[in-house]
Design an enzyme around this catalytic site. Structure first.
Site, PDB file in Angstrom:
ATOM      1  N   CYS A 114      35.306  37.971  40.498  1.00 22.23           N
ATOM      2  CA  CYS A 114      36.640  37.611  39.973  1.00 22.23           C
ATOM      3  C   CYS A 114      36.825  36.106  39.802  1.00 22.23           C
ATOM      4  O   CYS A 114      37.761  35.678  39.125  1.00 22.23           O
ATOM      5  CB  CYS A 114      37.725  38.196  40.863  1.00 22.23           C
ATOM      6  SG  CYS A 114      37.723  39.994  40.849  1.00 22.23           S
ATOM      7  N   HIS A 245      44.312  34.167  39.077  1.00 19.06           N
ATOM      8  CA  HIS A 245      43.629  35.456  39.003  1.00 19.06           C
ATOM      9  C   HIS A 245      44.640  36.532  39.375  1.00 19.06           C
ATOM     10  O   HIS A 245      45.430  36.358  40.307  1.00 19.06           O
ATOM     11  CB  HIS A 245      42.447  35.467  39.983  1.00 19.06           C
ATOM     12  CG  HIS A 245      41.810  36.812  40.099  1.00 19.06           C
ATOM     13  ND1 HIS A 245      41.464  37.562  38.995  1.00 19.06           N
ATOM     14  CD2 HIS A 245      41.482  37.567  41.184  1.00 19.06           C
ATOM     15  CE1 HIS A 245      40.934  38.709  39.399  1.00 19.06           C
ATOM     16  NE2 HIS A 245      40.943  38.734  40.716  1.00 19.06           N
ATOM     17  N   ASN A 275      43.729  44.405  37.832  1.00 19.21           N
ATOM     18  CA  ASN A 275      42.747  43.350  38.094  1.00 19.21           C
ATOM     19  C   ASN A 275      41.574  43.519  37.115  1.00 19.21           C
ATOM     20  O   ASN A 275      40.788  44.454  37.250  1.00 19.21           O
ATOM     21  CB  ASN A 275      42.277  43.457  39.548  1.00 19.21           C
ATOM     22  CG  ASN A 275      41.266  42.384  39.918  1.00 19.21           C
ATOM     23  OD1 ASN A 275      40.755  41.657  39.056  1.00 19.21           O
ATOM     24  ND2 ASN A 275      40.966  42.287  41.202  1.00 19.21           N
TER      25      ASN A 275
END
Ligand code: COA
Length: 318
Positions: A114, A245, A275
């Site tokens: 990520c 993020h 996500n």
């Protein structure tokens, strides 16, 4: 002095939207649980025949168009992904082929889960600052749906698919002021896909110790704010937008508090995208730019944490 500046951005989300209600049919969960614990309402899921390089290409075309450049003028292509089309060639090379770029531009993938987009952005920034490269295409693209165990409620409700892209150009003025990259592999077991080339029969799905990831993420994102601003001449008040993020609204809220900002100063996409791993920051940037909230000259703070653990940040003038 050379600086790297964002001159275009783009994003792509697969057409198919999966609302939380659909997950209620797959696992023992509820829309209310998912919304309350994560802020996620829906995510986009790729077609069966779709690939990461195809998603990346769609995002890249938007960024190239906004920048008003020829694809053939790009001399560096970096794709951040944990879900490449193939073991090799890299997704960046496959994207280069899709874009018809035949000028010998360097192309490679970066794997930092990520945090991948921040890693890729930082690498491209070093090349442009050093004068080695003039124009970079930096992508975050992930197809998490392929590595989710759709019977595991602790992971399948969290992730989605997508791609985001930026074009970096060389400029006399910043641009990217500072990037920070960190990793601590001793935490590797808390968020991983156990199978791989060395271990092909192992579990092929995302496995996560959610509480450990949550605790680490909140602390790392708290610490990286001051570390990023140090020696830049910037204070928290100078930041116009947090472009974080998008893993969990509660992790983002903790960073907002640390920055003394309001949730109105955050580009939030987690509710609609879930996500999307490496894609989440460039997708959020693209959202904020295209809806007119992020304007030229605004100061942006980007931060991410992901499997590894990896984490990092970028302080940028858009
Ligand atoms: N639906 C309903 N219940 C669920 C569930 C789901 N999708 N997932 C877990 N639960 C249950 C658990 O089994 C547990 O039940 P129990 O108390 O009977 O054992 C209960 O909910 C609480 O679980 P817990 O893990 O303590 O919840 P939480 O408040 O920590 O939230 C996460 C879980 C995953 C949302 C949270 O830990 C988190 O966001 N972690 C970070 C994840 C992340 O961002 N990963 C990517 C980083 S890049």
């Amino acid at each position: 002095m050379n600086y790297a500046r964002v001159i275009g951005c783009g994003g792509y989300l697969p057409e198919r939207v999966m609302p939380n209600s659909e997950l209620e049919d797959l696992v023992d969960t509820s829309d209310d649980w998912i919304r309350t614990r994560t802020g996620i309402r829906q995510r986009h899921i790729a077609r069966e025949d779709e690939t990461t390089s195809e998603m990346a290409c769609n995002a890249a075309l938007g960024a190239i168009d906004m920048a008003g450049i020829e694809a053939g003028s790009i001399d560096l292509i970096i794709v951040a992904t944990s879900t490449p089309d193939l073991i090799y060639p890299s997704t960046a090379c496959l994207l280069q082929k899709r874009l018809g770029i035949r000028n010998g531009a360097a192309a490679f993938d970066v794997q930092a889960v990520c945090s991948g987009f921040i890693y890729a952005l930082s690498i491209a920034d070093q090349f442009i600052r050093s004068g080695t490269m003039r124009r970079a295409l930096v992508i975050g693209a992930d197809m998490n749906s392929r590595i989710l165990d759709w019977t595991d409620r602790t992971t399948c409700v969290l992730f989605g698919d997508g791609a985001g892209a930026v074009i970096l150009g060389r400029s006399d003025e910043p641009g990217i002021y500072k990037t920070l990259l960190h990793a601590d592999g001793s935490y590797s077991e808390h968020l991983q896909v156990p199978s791989g080339v060395s271990n092909p029969t192992a579990d092929p799905y995302i496995r996560m110790h959610g509480n450990e990831v949550f605790r680490f993420a909140v602390q790392a994102m708290d610490e990286i704010v001051d570390e990023t601003l140090a020696d830049t001449g910037f204070t928290r008040k100078d930041i116009n937008w947090l472009v974080p993020h998008q893993a969990n609204l509660r992790i983002i809220s903790a960073t907002v508090k640390k920055l003394g900002m309001s949730m109105d100063d955050v580009i939030l996409t987690v509710a609609e995208h879930g996500n999307t791993s490496a894609a989440s920051i460039p997708l959020a940037l693209n959202t904020g730019v295209r809806d007119g909230r992020i304007r030229q000259g605004d100061t942006l703070f980007m931060e991410a944490v992901g499997g590894g653990f990896t984490w990092g940040s970028a302080l940028i003038r858009y």
